[in-house]
Design an enzyme around this catalytic site. Structure first.
Site, PDB file in Angstrom:
ATOM      1  N   ASP A 102       0.684  -1.400   0.139  1.00 53.58           N
ATOM      2  CA  ASP A 102       0.140  -0.250  -0.287  1.00 53.58           C
ATOM      3  C   ASP A 102       0.735   1.106   0.125  1.00 53.58           C
ATOM      4  O   ASP A 102       2.328   0.930   0.716  1.00 53.58           O
ATOM      5  CB  ASP A 102      -0.518  -0.229   0.970  1.00 53.58           C
ATOM      6  CG  ASP A 102      -1.967   1.016   1.317  1.00 53.58           C
ATOM      7  OD1 ASP A 102      -2.292   1.199   0.271  1.00 53.58           O
ATOM      8  OD2 ASP A 102      -2.333   1.272   2.290  1.00 53.58           O
ATOM      9  N   ASP A 161       3.520   4.807  -5.136  1.00 54.10           N
ATOM     10  CA  ASP A 161       2.576   6.043  -5.325  1.00 54.10           C
ATOM     11  C   ASP A 161       3.519   6.861  -5.291  1.00 54.10           C
ATOM     12  O   ASP A 161       4.053   7.194  -4.578  1.00 54.10           O
ATOM     13  CB  ASP A 161       1.934   5.995  -4.027  1.00 54.10           C
ATOM     14  CG  ASP A 161       0.627   7.437  -3.471  1.00 54.10           C
ATOM     15  OD1 ASP A 161       1.235   8.216  -4.456  1.00 54.10           O
ATOM     16  OD2 ASP A 161       0.345   7.842  -2.209  1.00 54.10           O
ATOM     17  N   GLU A 210      -1.470   6.123  -8.415  1.00 55.00           N
ATOM     18  CA  GLU A 210      -2.364   7.381  -7.916  1.00 55.00           C
ATOM     19  C   GLU A 210      -2.082   8.677  -8.593  1.00 55.00           C
ATOM     20  O   GLU A 210      -1.062   8.608  -8.587  1.00 55.00           O
ATOM     21  CB  GLU A 210      -2.161   6.957  -6.842  1.00 55.00           C
ATOM     22  CG  GLU A 210      -2.949   8.482  -5.833  1.00 55.00           C
ATOM     23  CD  GLU A 210      -2.870   8.457  -4.278  1.00 55.00           C
ATOM     24  OE1 GLU A 210      -2.963   7.496  -3.443  1.00 55.00           O
ATOM     25  OE2 GLU A 210      -3.052   9.193  -3.920  1.00 55.00           O
TER      26      GLU A 210
HETATM   27  O1  G3H Z   1      -3.118   4.835   4.125  1.00 55.29           O
HETATM   28  C1  G3H Z   1      -2.434   4.581   4.832  1.00 55.29           C
HETATM   29  C2  G3H Z   1      -2.208   3.604   5.270  1.00 55.29           C
HETATM   30  O2  G3H Z   1      -3.793   3.558   6.597  1.00 55.29           O
HETATM   31  C3  G3H Z   1      -1.464   3.102   5.612  1.00 55.29           C
HETATM   32  O3  G3H Z   1      -0.742   3.850   7.236  1.00 55.29           O
HETATM   33  O4  G3H Z   1       1.196   4.346   7.082  1.00 55.29           O
HETATM   34  O5  G3H Z   1       0.338   3.719   9.826  1.00 55.29           O
HETATM   35  O6  G3H Z   1       1.225   2.140   8.325  1.00 55.29           O
HETATM   36  P1  G3H Z   1       0.511   3.587   8.283  1.00 55.29           P
HETATM   37  P1  13P Z   2      -8.686   4.705   6.027  1.00 49.29           P
HETATM   38  O1  13P Z   2      -7.906   5.734   6.893  1.00 49.29           O
HETATM   39  O2  13P Z   2     -10.154   6.139   5.166  1.00 49.29           O
HETATM   40  O3  13P Z   2      -8.869   3.330   6.462  1.00 49.29           O
HETATM   41  O4  13P Z   2      -7.658   4.713   4.645  1.00 49.29           O
HETATM   42  C1  13P Z   2      -6.591   3.565   4.718  1.00 49.29           C
HETATM   43  C2  13P Z   2      -5.937   3.857   2.914  1.00 49.29           C
HETATM   44  O5  13P Z   2      -6.228   4.261   2.165  1.00 49.29           O
HETATM   45  C3  13P Z   2      -5.297   2.649   2.741  1.00 49.29           C
HETATM   46  O6  13P Z   2      -4.350   2.818   1.651  1.00 49.29           O
HETATM   47 ZN    ZN Z   3      -4.392   5.430   0.946  1.00 50.25          ZN
END
Ligand code: G3H
Ligand code: 13P
Ligand code: ZN
Length: 306
Positions: free
Chosen positions: A81, A103, A133
């Site tokens: 992600d 991204d 993205e």
């Molecule tokens: O889009 C972002 C996700 O919520 C990941 O959050 O970077 O704190 O693991 P994090």
């Molecule tokens: P939320 O913070 O709304 O759960 O979104 C998560 C997200 O987009 C992870 O890539």
């Molecule tokens: Zn995200």
């Protein structure tokens, strides 16, 4: 069964549902996501951020996810992600991820295209799908902070040019959501008009980030047991359903799982002051996460599509 996004999203688009991408950084969350998906016979995407990798270690975390995913017959994608670099994408692919997101939405258009192409060339050689993205969400995510004023809705023409130039397997767009628990000051609103324009022009599956519902019931459960999340607000279910009807095929949820985990921990510790077995404490939080994932799967319409 481990698959990439191409085995999940085109079918979702065709059949009119969306598949959830749920973030994990530990064993319990992974078990909860897979448990809910299996119970509801739904395809699922397990998302891992760079911070999750820093927290758990890429070998340990990818092995947990892959081991659990391989045991079940529903399609599961293991997805990076918000990958910010080619190197991180490569490292995830080497560790068995079936999908990555590059991204580069903060870069100028041409740079975004160049880096996305570079990742796609490597990923496709390894049968790994790539999400990219275009546009910027407000809020805080992995090492990225975008102030609300700097958030940009995706320009439909740019999205079309970007999709054609890159050939990405999924495209994240910005239509008014943001990451985290504080998404809207006033009435929640999504630019469904922009989504319709984009969906009308491109065939690449579209992705909605920052889609957590941040349900009042969970927030009050946290606040009742000593938490303080008073102003939290997410995307209501009816807007999610509208987004799916108008062409969103992948929906990202992280915050809702964090909230369920926190509610589970706070309540359990409050109600069981003598318990100090981490398996009982984390096990309860795991159940709460599984409930939330199951609720999301039902809203997205992907139950019984495994
Ligand atoms: O889009 C972002 C996700 O919520 C990941 O959050 O970077 O704190 O693991 P994090
Ligand atoms: P939320 O913070 O709304 O759960 O979104 C998560 C997200 O987009 C992870 O890539
Ligand atoms: Zn995200």
């Amino acid at each position: 069964m481990l698959v990439n996004l191409n085995k999940i999203l085109p079918r979702a688009y065709k059949m009119g549902y969306a598949v959830g991408a749920f973030n994990t950084s530990n064993l319990e969350t992974t078990q909860a996501i897979i448990g809910a998906a299996e119970k509801l016979n739904s395809p699922v995407i397990i998302a891992v951020s760079e911070k999750a990798i820093q927290y758990a270690g890429i070998e340990a975390l990818s092995q947990i996810i892959i081991t659990l995913a391989q045991k079940i017959s529903i399609p599961v994608a293991v997805h990076l992600d918000h990958g910010k670099t080619y190197e991180l994408c490569r490292q995830c692919i080497k560790n068995g991820f079936t999908s990555v997101m590059i991204d580069a939405s903060h870069l100028p258009f041409k740079e975004n295209v160049r880096l996305t192409r570079q990742v796609i060339i490597y990923a496709h050689k390894h049968n790994v799908s790539v999400e990219a993205e275009i546009g910027r969400l407000a809020g805080i995510e992995d090492n990225i902070e975008v102030k609300t004023g700097d958030a940009l809705y995706t320009d439909p023409d740019e999205a079309r040019k970007f999709a054609m130039a890159t050939g990405c397997d999924a495209l994240a767009i910005a239509i008014g959501t943001s990451h985290g628990a504080y998404k809207f000051k006033g009435k929640p609103k999504l630019r469904i008009d922009i989504l319709k324009q984009i969906a009308g022009q491109i065939k690449n599956p579209l992705v909605l980030h920052g889609a957590s519902g941040v349900k009042a019931i969970w927030i009050s459960r946290i606040n009742r047991c000593g938490g303080d999340l008073e102003q939290a607000k997410g995307v209501p279910d009816d807007l999610i359903i509208q987004a799916v009807r108008n062409g969103i095929s992948k929906i990202n949820t992280d915050t809702d799982l964090r909230i369920a985990f926190t509610a589970g921990l706070r309540e359990f510790l409050h109600e069981n002051p003598t318990v100090f077995d981490p398996r009982k404490i984390s096990g309860h939080a795991r159940e709460m996460i599984q409930q939330v994932v199951a609720d999301r799967i039902k809203i997205f319409g992907s139950a019984d599509q495994g």
